[in-house]
Design a protein around this motif. Structure first.
Motif: not given
Length: 347
Positions: A301-317
């Motif tokens: 939240a402090a700097d808006g940095n993305c820590l990880a990106s996960i392909i989690a579901h086959k459609s909407c999370v």
């Protein structure tokens, strides 16, 4: 200057340069023991909970809400059923089912919350909030007052609930036995889709189809404290990061981070390729977003940095929640509930 009943002009600071530096390795949806990592965060799917939804994935099979019930149990909602899960072994302990032969749709459950003692609270399309006794499987009591579909709810401290719906209002309910008091918070000009609270600050944040966010202090009255503008589409999710910082996710594909007292939009994150449907705080200063693109992303939240990106579901999370042991749960339109462990790559 503190926000108090005035509309604040937002100031937008983009963090596209930070997002362009994001380096991620995705996890394949539907495959066990895969992981996603960057230099700072790793997500490992430890279990998939199956059992929701009949037949092929459709709107009746979406997992719309998840909530932790103490340290050992979790609840997830799909259509008119709430499934109670044992987090240790992944077993479904009980299914709480609404009757589906009612005049108002199918009593779809659109929101979940928990009360002290492990009771599950469900917001339903029958325009009521139902408190379930998980042990007996029955409805202990019901709150009635909304005039249309209830979209979401959250607790406010140990003895209050906030619900919000298509009647453009938020409602505050007391869970203290014998206390029938309730408040109606009005101000949005379209359906309220998202609500979150910060118990320490006694503040409630709501997001709606009118593209605005509003801040409320129910302990001080029913007047809106402030209105926050900047999103270009429906606001589907909100999360309180700290006493003064909150996040919002929208169908405009962005996550925005706001400062409550000043009304300033601190960061705009080009978060997903489709709408942002869910948010959850996973640790102090760190949160996750879930999108219609099937991804979960972790952010600071402090700097808006993305820590990880996960392909989690086959459609909407559709929904995200933190659960016991520093883990996270996600529910999607693919009928699945995934349990994730989050740690640093070196852990």
């Amino acid at each position: 200057e503190k926000v108090a009943g005035v509309r604040k002009q937002v100031q937008v600071q983009t963090f596209a340069n930070k997002l362009s530096m994001e380096k991620t390795a995705a996890v394949e949806a539907g495959t066990d023991d895969k992981e996603s990592q960057t230099a700072t965060l790793q997500a490992i799917r430890v279990r998939t909970l199956k059992g929701h939804g009949p037949g092929e994935s459709s709107q009746t099979c979406w997992v719309r809400a998840i909530v932790a019930l103490g340290e050992q149990h979790m609840a997830s909602a799909c259509a008119s059923e709430v499934m109670i899960w044992d987090l240790q072994n992944g077993a479904c302990l009980r299914t709480l089912a609404f009757p589906t032969d009612t005049a108002h749709d199918q009593n779809w459950i659109s929101g979940l919350a928990s009360l002290q003692g492990g009771a599950a609270v469900a917001a339903s399309s029958d325009m009521a909030v139902h408190v379930w006794d998980v042990a007996s499987g029955g409805v202990a009591y019901t709150f009635v007052g909304h005039s249309s579909w209830i979209n979401t709810l959250c607790p406010l401290g140990p003895d209050k609930l906030i619900s919000a719906g298509d009647d453009w209002t938020l409602r505050v309910w007391s869970t203290i036995a014998g206390d029938s008091s309730k408040l109606v918070l009005s101000g949005h000009t379209d359906s309220v889709l998202a609500v979150a609270s910060d118990a320490a600050a006694a503040v409630v944040i709501s997001g709606a189809k009118d593209f605005t966010l509003r801040a409320w202090a129910p302990n001080q009255g029913t007047e809106c404290m402030a209105t926050f503008e900047g999103h270009a589409n429906w606001i589907q999710s909100v999360a309180c990061i700290s006493r003064n910082i909150f996040a919002s996710g929208s169908d405009d594909k962005t996550v925005r981070l706001w400062e409550l007292e000043s009304g300033v939009c601190m960061h705009v994150l080009d978060a997903h390729s489709l709408g942002v449907q869910s948010l959850a705080v996973i640790s102090e200063g760190t949160f996750v977003s879930g999108g219609s693109d099937g991804l979960i992303k972790a952010w600071t939240a402090a700097d808006g940095n993305c820590l990880a990106s996960i392909i989690a579901h086959k459609s909407c999370v559709r929904t995200l929640a933190t659960i016991a042991g520093g883990m996270m749960a996600s529910g999607g339109d693919d009928k699945n509930v995934h349990i994730w462990a989050l740690c640093s790559p070196a852990a």
